[in-house]
Design a protein around this motif. Structure first.
Motif: not given
Length: 411
Positions: A23, A31-33, A48-50, A53, A69
């Motif tokens: 990233q 800020e994207k998954p 990633s944390y996105e 989630a 996702c």
């Protein structure tokens, strides 16, 4: 002599390291998954944390990740970038203490006991490290501070991402009372299941359990388990250069695709044997036992080994023995992973062999190593590997170290 209870240990854990590096390198991914995968593979290495989630986890297939996702972005991992950044981050740690132990490519223990007079509190050291990593690489990390390695690692897991958690000695019993036993480093699923049968589910349960019963069930490890439940750990932070001498040299790779053809399997075995032999020659060791590891497409994993009359670090001899082991197997499924390893190591002084053909082979191998040292792995290689576009490793070993025999070059 300083008591182990007077130590101050930091555990630094880079947050979603592989995904965060990707990233930071590509602003369009921020800020994207995203999910980092191996080249040609269908399993998530890091999310990633996105993406987390949405429930995306390490080990999921890409199909499962997309189901959890639909907007997830799959990124092929760049192992060379991860190792380069990990080495640079370690240099930051060394500015605060020489006692740095690499636990994995994205984790390290630091003993800062002797650094407090110079830098102040351990919290200040942690904040300085976090700021330098963020400024230098655009990455975040979570840091745990405690009086030993066990508790420091537990603390680093408590606030993610970008956390800083301190477990003080007087708080240990209260903190551990409700912590699940599987949160402790060193308690795997099998041990967790066995302890659950005894009604042990939290660290508080474990710390109070009669040690005699656990000793009968687990042997000498039983006493260690009770100590873990009480938050006790006497193991020191061991700098990488002082780490225990390795007992094996090995390499494994998750393949681009599941394979079953003998020709394809042999080609990968030759590549792995050359990587093992080259690393062994670089550090002047030879092994007497050759191990072959196979993992099927359904993740069933097994291994076989064979001991040679004499120790070797010759890639061709390692390969021939790996092939002999392979020929004793009946492969029931396509192969997902292959590994080659040598053990029963001894340090070997270089001397010219007695026979002419052996001397020629040794000199040719030395010439290949010299070229590859200068221009990169597999710049000169065996002819049967020339049609193999993917040279090197796609998997970073958990035993990876930034220097020494465990520093496996990755592409």
């Amino acid at each position: 002599m300083e008591s182990v209870h007077e130590r101050t240990i930091l555990h630094v854990d880079q947050n979603a390291f592989f995904a965060s590096v990707e990233q930071e390198a590509n602003p369009e991914l921020r800020e994207k998954p995203i999910a980092v995968i191996g080249r040609g593979r269908t399993v998530v290495t890091t999310a990633s944390y996105e993406a987390r989630a949405f429930g995306v986890k390490t080990g999921m297939t890409t199909w499962e990740a997309r189901r959890a996702c639909p907007s997830i972005i799959l990124v092929v991992g760049n192992n060379a970038a991860y190792t380069r950044i990990s080495v640079q981050i370690k240099k930051i740690f060394l500015d605060y203490t020489p006692l740095v132990e690499t636990f994995s490519i994205d984790e390290a223990f630091l003993d800062v006991t002797g650094s407090l007079r110079l830098f102040g509190s351990p919290e200040r050291i942690a904040h300085l490290i976090k700021a330098r990593i963020r400024h230098g690489f655009g990455l975040t990390c979570s840091i745990g501070i405690a009086s030993n390695k066990l508790l420091a690692k537990l603390a680093s897991e408590m606030q993610k991402p970008d956390g800083l958690t301190v477990i003080r000695p007087e708080e240990t019993a209260r903190v551990l009372e409700t912590v699940p036993i599987e949160a402790l480093c060193g308690i795997g699923r099998k041990t967790q299941r066995q302890l659950a049968l005894l009604g042990i589910r939290t660290c508080g349960d474990l710390g109070r359990f009669p040690v005699e019963i656990l000793r009968r069930r687990f042997g000498v490890i039983g006493e260690r388990l009770v100590m873990m439940g009480q938050g006790r750990d006497d193991s020191p932070v061991v700098p990488d250069e002082e780490a225990e001498e390795v007992k094996s040299v090995g390499h494994s790779t998750t393949l681009d695709r599941d394979i079953s053809g003998r020709h394809d399997i042999l080609r990968y075995l030759l590549q792995l044997s050359e990587m093992v032999g080259r690393r062994a020659r670089r550090y002047g060791v030879a092994g007497k036992t050759v191990h072959l590891t196979v993992r099927y497409a359904d993740f069933t994993t097994f291994g076989r080994q064979q001991t040679l009359p004499l120790s070797t670090n010759d890639s061709r001899e390692i390969y021939r023995e790996a092939v002999r082991i392979l020929d004793t197997l009946v492969l029931e499924q396509p192969v997902r992973l292959l590994g080659v390893r040598i053990t029963n190591l001894c340090h070997q002084r270089e001397q010219l062999p007695l026979f002419h053909h052996e001397r020629c082979r040794m000199l040719a191998t030395g010439a290949m190593d010299a070229v590859n040292d200068r221009y990169g792995d597999f710049s000169v290689t065996f002819g049967s590997l020339l049609d193999n576009e993917e040279k090197g490793s796609f998997v970073i070993s958990p035993a990876w170290r930034p220097e020494g025999i465990r520093n496996v070059d990755v592409k």
